[in-house]
Design an enzyme around this catalytic site. Structure first.
Site, PDB file in Angstrom:
ATOM      1  N   VAL A  51      58.673  42.990  23.573  1.00  0.00           N
ATOM      2  CA  VAL A  51      57.882  41.680  23.193  1.00  0.00           C
ATOM      3  C   VAL A  51      56.647  42.173  22.482  1.00  0.00           C
ATOM      4  O   VAL A  51      56.357  41.549  21.561  1.00  0.00           O
ATOM      5  CB  VAL A  51      57.463  41.294  24.804  1.00  0.00           C
ATOM      6  CG1 VAL A  51      56.335  40.063  24.463  1.00  0.00           C
ATOM      7  CG2 VAL A  51      58.460  40.695  25.613  1.00  0.00           C
ATOM      8  N   CYS A  52      56.327  43.425  22.406  1.00  0.00           N
ATOM      9  CA  CYS A  52      55.089  43.975  22.129  1.00  0.00           C
ATOM     10  C   CYS A  52      55.137  43.681  20.271  1.00  0.00           C
ATOM     11  O   CYS A  52      54.136  43.284  19.807  1.00  0.00           O
ATOM     12  CB  CYS A  52      54.701  45.355  22.333  1.00  0.00           C
ATOM     13  SG  CYS A  52      54.599  45.673  24.268  1.00  0.00           S
ATOM     14  N   PRO A  53      56.354  44.130  19.835  1.00  0.00           N
ATOM     15  CA  PRO A  53      56.200  43.999  18.305  1.00  0.00           C
ATOM     16  C   PRO A  53      56.256  42.744  17.691  1.00  0.00           C
ATOM     17  O   PRO A  53      55.664  42.255  16.819  1.00  0.00           O
ATOM     18  CB  PRO A  53      57.516  44.810  17.772  1.00  0.00           C
ATOM     19  CG  PRO A  53      58.089  44.928  18.978  1.00  0.00           C
ATOM     20  CD  PRO A  53      57.538  44.845  20.133  1.00  0.00           C
TER      21      PRO A  53
END
Length: 180
Positions: A51-53
């Site tokens: 999810v982070c990128p």
């Protein structure tokens, strides 16, 4: 966890940041550099995850709009500046990221903010909007599996900067509410 109207904690951390030539440098970023500016800090659990990128690239897509609004945009995780550098170098979603990715290896800022997940010990997906006086004006926190909407963060900053009451769904250019 710190909340609205709390003072934002002082910090001095090392960050990985892509310069105008595209090279990644290590820079020192401190709360002193944010004094007098609106600041948005976005925390995420770990680099090299799923999810982070998507979030970081979304904030990169809105970076110029944040800058145009006089906002210093900062990212933060527990990863080292070297891990941030490697992530920026290898993940194509992050090719346009130009804001500093702060390293909080010692968990000093994340602990002061109160955003560490109770079980895993990584930062939750927390977003802090801080006014030029260093006061927290907005906080949102998502569980680890749910990404944020950078456009909504920008809308919130602009609503706060409007200096008045803003209705649900307010967008820049809409009038402020008048208290009767």
């Amino acid at each position: 966890m710190l909340t609205v109207r709390d003072p934002f904690p002082s910090f001095a951390l090392t960050a990985a940041q892509r310069n105008n030539d595209g090279a990644i440098e290590f820079v020192e970023v401190s709360s002193l550099q944010c004094a007098g500016l609106w600041t948005v800090l976005v925390c995420w659990p770990k680099d090299f995850t799923f999810v982070c990128p998507t979030e970081i690239s979304g904030y990169a897509d809105h970076h110029q709009a944040f800058t145009d609004a006089g906002v210093s945009l900062l990212g933060l995780s527990l990863d080292s500046e070297y891990v941030h550098q490697a992530w920026l170098e290898v993940n194509p979603l992050l090719a346009n990221v130009r804001f500093p990715l702060l390293s909080d290896l010692k968990r000093e800022l994340t602990t002061a903010l109160g955003v560490l997940h109770r079980d895993s010990g990584v930062p939750l997906r927390a977003t802090f909007v801080v006014d030029p006086e260093g006061t927290i004006r907005h906080v949102s926190v998502n569980d680890l599996d749910v990404g944020r909407d950078p456009a909504e963060t920008l809308r919130i900053v602009l609503a706060l900067q409007s200096g008045g009451l803003t209705a649900c769904g307010w967008t820049p250019g809409d009038p402020n509410l008048v208290a009767a």
